[in-house]
Design a protein around this motif. Structure first.
Motif, PDB file in Angstrom:
ATOM      1  N   GLU A  58      15.557 -12.094  49.929  1.00 42.89           N
ATOM      2  CA  GLU A  58      15.734 -10.899  49.092  1.00 42.89           C
ATOM      3  C   GLU A  58      14.417 -10.138  48.966  1.00 42.89           C
ATOM      4  O   GLU A  58      14.393  -8.908  49.044  1.00 42.89           O
ATOM      5  CB  GLU A  58      16.261 -11.304  47.708  1.00 42.89           C
ATOM      6  CG  GLU A  58      16.610 -10.142  46.817  1.00 42.89           C
ATOM      7  CD  GLU A  58      17.707  -9.264  47.394  1.00 42.89           C
ATOM      8  OE1 GLU A  58      17.651  -8.035  47.180  1.00 42.89           O
ATOM      9  OE2 GLU A  58      18.618  -9.790  48.058  1.00 42.89           O
ATOM     10  N   LYS A  59      13.307 -10.863  48.818  1.00 41.32           N
ATOM     11  CA  LYS A  59      11.996 -10.206  48.739  1.00 41.32           C
ATOM     12  C   LYS A  59      11.670  -9.496  50.048  1.00 41.32           C
ATOM     13  O   LYS A  59      11.143  -8.381  50.046  1.00 41.32           O
ATOM     14  CB  LYS A  59      10.909 -11.237  48.427  1.00 41.32           C
ATOM     15  CG  LYS A  59      10.928 -11.713  46.995  1.00 41.32           C
ATOM     16  CD  LYS A  59       9.808 -12.707  46.746  1.00 41.32           C
ATOM     17  CE  LYS A  59       9.824 -13.209  45.318  1.00 41.32           C
ATOM     18  NZ  LYS A  59       8.763 -14.198  45.059  1.00 41.32           N
ATOM     19  N   LYS A  60      11.998 -10.133  51.168  1.00 35.53           N
ATOM     20  CA  LYS A  60      11.746  -9.499  52.464  1.00 35.53           C
ATOM     21  C   LYS A  60      12.585  -8.237  52.635  1.00 35.53           C
ATOM     22  O   LYS A  60      12.116  -7.229  53.160  1.00 35.53           O
ATOM     23  CB  LYS A  60      12.040 -10.477  53.599  1.00 35.53           C
ATOM     24  CG  LYS A  60      10.976 -11.512  53.782  1.00 35.53           C
ATOM     25  CD  LYS A  60      11.250 -12.365  54.993  1.00 35.53           C
ATOM     26  CE  LYS A  60      10.143 -13.376  55.182  1.00 35.53           C
ATOM     27  NZ  LYS A  60      10.316 -14.169  56.394  1.00 35.53           N
ATOM     28  N   ARG A  61      13.826  -8.265  52.161  1.00 37.63           N
ATOM     29  CA  ARG A  61      14.676  -7.068  52.244  1.00 37.63           C
ATOM     30  C   ARG A  61      14.084  -5.925  51.418  1.00 37.63           C
ATOM     31  O   ARG A  61      14.071  -4.776  51.857  1.00 37.63           O
ATOM     32  CB  ARG A  61      16.086  -7.399  51.760  1.00 37.63           C
ATOM     33  CG  ARG A  61      16.910  -8.161  52.736  1.00 37.63           C
ATOM     34  CD  ARG A  61      18.370  -8.266  52.298  1.00 37.63           C
ATOM     35  NE  ARG A  61      18.978  -9.387  52.981  1.00 37.63           N
ATOM     36  CZ  ARG A  61      19.396 -10.505  52.410  1.00 37.63           C
ATOM     37  NH1 ARG A  61      19.320 -10.645  51.110  1.00 37.63           N
ATOM     38  NH2 ARG A  61      19.915 -11.473  53.119  1.00 37.63           N
ATOM     39  N   LYS A  62      13.588  -6.264  50.213  1.00 38.43           N
ATOM     40  CA  LYS A  62      12.987  -5.228  49.363  1.00 38.43           C
ATOM     41  C   LYS A  62      11.744  -4.648  50.009  1.00 38.43           C
ATOM     42  O   LYS A  62      11.533  -3.428  49.992  1.00 38.43           O
ATOM     43  CB  LYS A  62      12.643  -5.821  47.996  1.00 38.43           C
ATOM     44  CG  LYS A  62      13.836  -6.077  47.122  1.00 38.43           C
ATOM     45  CD  LYS A  62      13.422  -6.650  45.778  1.00 38.43           C
ATOM     46  CE  LYS A  62      14.616  -6.968  44.902  1.00 38.43           C
ATOM     47  NZ  LYS A  62      14.228  -7.555  43.618  1.00 38.43           N
ATOM     48  N   ILE A  63      10.922  -5.522  50.603  1.00 37.04           N
ATOM     49  CA  ILE A  63       9.701  -5.041  51.263  1.00 37.04           C
ATOM     50  C   ILE A  63      10.064  -4.142  52.434  1.00 37.04           C
ATOM     51  O   ILE A  63       9.461  -3.075  52.624  1.00 37.04           O
ATOM     52  CB  ILE A  63       8.830  -6.229  51.706  1.00 37.04           C
ATOM     53  CG1 ILE A  63       8.239  -6.917  50.477  1.00 37.04           C
ATOM     54  CG2 ILE A  63       7.739  -5.797  52.669  1.00 37.04           C
ATOM     55  CD1 ILE A  63       7.516  -8.204  50.777  1.00 37.04           C
ATOM     56  N   ASN A  64      11.049  -4.525  53.202  1.00 37.11           N
ATOM     57  CA  ASN A  64      11.478  -3.699  54.332  1.00 37.11           C
ATOM     58  C   ASN A  64      12.026  -2.351  53.860  1.00 37.11           C
ATOM     59  O   ASN A  64      11.784  -1.319  54.491  1.00 37.11           O
ATOM     60  CB  ASN A  64      12.524  -4.430  55.166  1.00 37.11           C
ATOM     61  CG  ASN A  64      11.936  -5.572  55.966  1.00 37.11           C
ATOM     62  OD1 ASN A  64      10.741  -5.599  56.231  1.00 37.11           O
ATOM     63  ND2 ASN A  64      12.771  -6.530  56.351  1.00 37.11           N
ATOM     64  N   ALA A  65      12.751  -2.334  52.754  1.00 31.48           N
ATOM     65  CA  ALA A  65      13.273  -1.075  52.204  1.00 31.48           C
ATOM     66  C   ALA A  65      12.118  -0.184  51.746  1.00 31.48           C
ATOM     67  O   ALA A  65      12.138   1.038  51.961  1.00 31.48           O
ATOM     68  CB  ALA A  65      14.227  -1.359  51.049  1.00 31.48           C
ATOM     69  N   ILE A  66      11.100  -0.775  51.114  1.00 30.96           N
ATOM     70  CA  ILE A  66       9.947   0.006  50.653  1.00 30.96           C
ATOM     71  C   ILE A  66       9.204   0.594  51.852  1.00 30.96           C
ATOM     72  O   ILE A  66       8.801   1.763  51.833  1.00 30.96           O
ATOM     73  CB  ILE A  66       9.010  -0.879  49.790  1.00 30.96           C
ATOM     74  CG1 ILE A  66       9.709  -1.208  48.475  1.00 30.96           C
ATOM     75  CG2 ILE A  66       7.676  -0.204  49.548  1.00 30.96           C
ATOM     76  CD1 ILE A  66       8.977  -2.246  47.640  1.00 30.96           C
ATOM     77  N   ILE A  67       9.037  -0.201  52.919  1.00 29.98           N
ATOM     78  CA  ILE A  67       8.341   0.295  54.114  1.00 29.98           C
ATOM     79  C   ILE A  67       9.130   1.430  54.749  1.00 29.98           C
ATOM     80  O   ILE A  67       8.563   2.459  55.144  1.00 29.98           O
ATOM     81  CB  ILE A  67       8.110  -0.861  55.113  1.00 29.98           C
ATOM     82  CG1 ILE A  67       7.077  -1.836  54.549  1.00 29.98           C
ATOM     83  CG2 ILE A  67       7.669  -0.347  56.469  1.00 29.98           C
ATOM     84  CD1 ILE A  67       6.917  -3.108  55.358  1.00 29.98           C
ATOM     85  N   ALA A  68      10.453   1.280  54.845  1.00 30.77           N
ATOM     86  CA  ALA A  68      11.282   2.336  55.418  1.00 30.77           C
ATOM     87  C   ALA A  68      11.201   3.610  54.572  1.00 30.77           C
ATOM     88  O   ALA A  68      11.095   4.726  55.115  1.00 30.77           O
ATOM     89  CB  ALA A  68      12.727   1.864  55.541  1.00 30.77           C
ATOM     90  N   ASP A  69      11.213   3.487  53.241  1.00 36.36           N
ATOM     91  CA  ASP A  69      11.104   4.635  52.346  1.00 36.36           C
ATOM     92  C   ASP A  69       9.753   5.319  52.525  1.00 36.36           C
ATOM     93  O   ASP A  69       9.665   6.544  52.575  1.00 36.36           O
ATOM     94  CB  ASP A  69      11.296   4.187  50.897  1.00 36.36           C
ATOM     95  CG  ASP A  69      11.318   5.354  49.943  1.00 36.36           C
ATOM     96  OD1 ASP A  69      11.972   6.369  50.268  1.00 36.36           O
ATOM     97  OD2 ASP A  69      10.675   5.249  48.871  1.00 36.36           O
TER      98      ASP A  69
END
Length: 196
Positions: free
Chosen positions: A157-168
Motif C-alpha cells: 500500500e505504501k508503494k502504491r501511494k509513493i507511485n501515485a505521488i510520483i505520477a502526480d
C-alpha cells in the motif's frame, strides 16, 4: 577369405550371377552358416531388422566350463602363518569397529543437541552506535528482513501511494512546462504586436 567365400560375397552383392555358388552353399553346412551370418550383417548395416541373428553359445559355454579346474579347498590366510601378527590383526579389526561406533555415537549426540537448541529471537545480534547528532542508531549484520504477510500488505500500500505521488508530480511538471511554453508564446506574440 577363401575363394568360395569371395564368390558368395560377390553373389550377395549382385556382382555375379553364377549358379555354381548356390550349389556349393546347398552342399556345404559351413557355407550355409556363413550365408546366414552375411545376411544378418547386411541387414544390420542397412538397419533392417527383418533377419534376427540366432546365436547359440550354450554349447561353447558348457565346453569352457568343463575345461575349468575345480577348486575345492579354501585358501589359507597368510596371517595365520605368523604367530604374533595373527593375534594383532583381529585386535586391530575390533579396535576399528569401536572407533566407528564411537564416531557415530558422537555425531548422534551432537545432532540431538543442535536440534534441541532454542532458536534466537533475532537472527543476528544488533549493536547500537552513536550517530553524528549524538543519538543512538541500531547496527545489524542482517541484510534483508523477512516481513510477515500483514506487513507485506502495508508495504504494498505504501508503494502504491509513493507511485501515485510520483505520477502526480510528473503530471504537474508537464503541466508547468506547458504553461511556461504557452506564456512564452503569448509574450512573443505580444512583443510582435507591440513592435508592429
Amino acid at each position: 577369405m577363401t575363394q568360395q567365400q569371395e564368390k558368395m560375397s560377390a553373389f550377395m552383392d549382385g556382382e555375379t550371377e553364377s549358379s555354381e555358388i548356390m550349389d556349393a552353399i546347398l552342399q556345404d553346412e559351413a557355407l550355409q552358416v556363413k550365408w546366414k551370418r552375411y545376411h544378418v550383417i547386411r541387414s544390420g548395416l542397412r538397419k533392417e531388422a527383418t533377419v534376427a541373428p540366432q546365436i547359440d553359445i550354450t554349447a561353447a559355454v558348457a565346453a569352457a566350463l568343463e575345461d575349468e579346474p575345480v577348486v575345492v579347498a579354501p585358501k589359507t590366510s597368510r596371517w595365520r602363518k605368523l604367530p604374533v601378527v595373527g593375534n594383532v590383526v583381529p585386535f586391530a579389526k575390533q579396535g576399528g569397529q569401536f572407533a566407528v561406533a564411537a564416531s557415530v555415537a558422537v555425531a548422534v549426540i551432537l545432532g540431538v543437541q543442535q536440534m534441541n537448541k532454542p532458536e534466537p529471537a533475532e537472527p543476528f545480534s544488533t549493536f547500537e552506535t552513536r550517530t553524528q547528532l549524538g543519538g543512538l542508531a541500531p547496527v545489524s549484520l542482517e541484510q534483508t528482513r523477512t516481513l510477515p504477510r500483514n506487513d507485506m500488505n502495508i508495504m504494498l500500500e505504501k508503494k502504491r501511494k509513493i507511485n501515485a505521488i510520483i505520477a502526480d508530480h510528473e503530471q504537474q511538471v508537464q503541466l508547468k512546462q506547458a504553461e511556461e511554453q504557452s506564456r512564452s508564446v503569448d509574450e512573443s506574440v505580444e512583443s510582435n504586436v507591440n513592435s508592429n
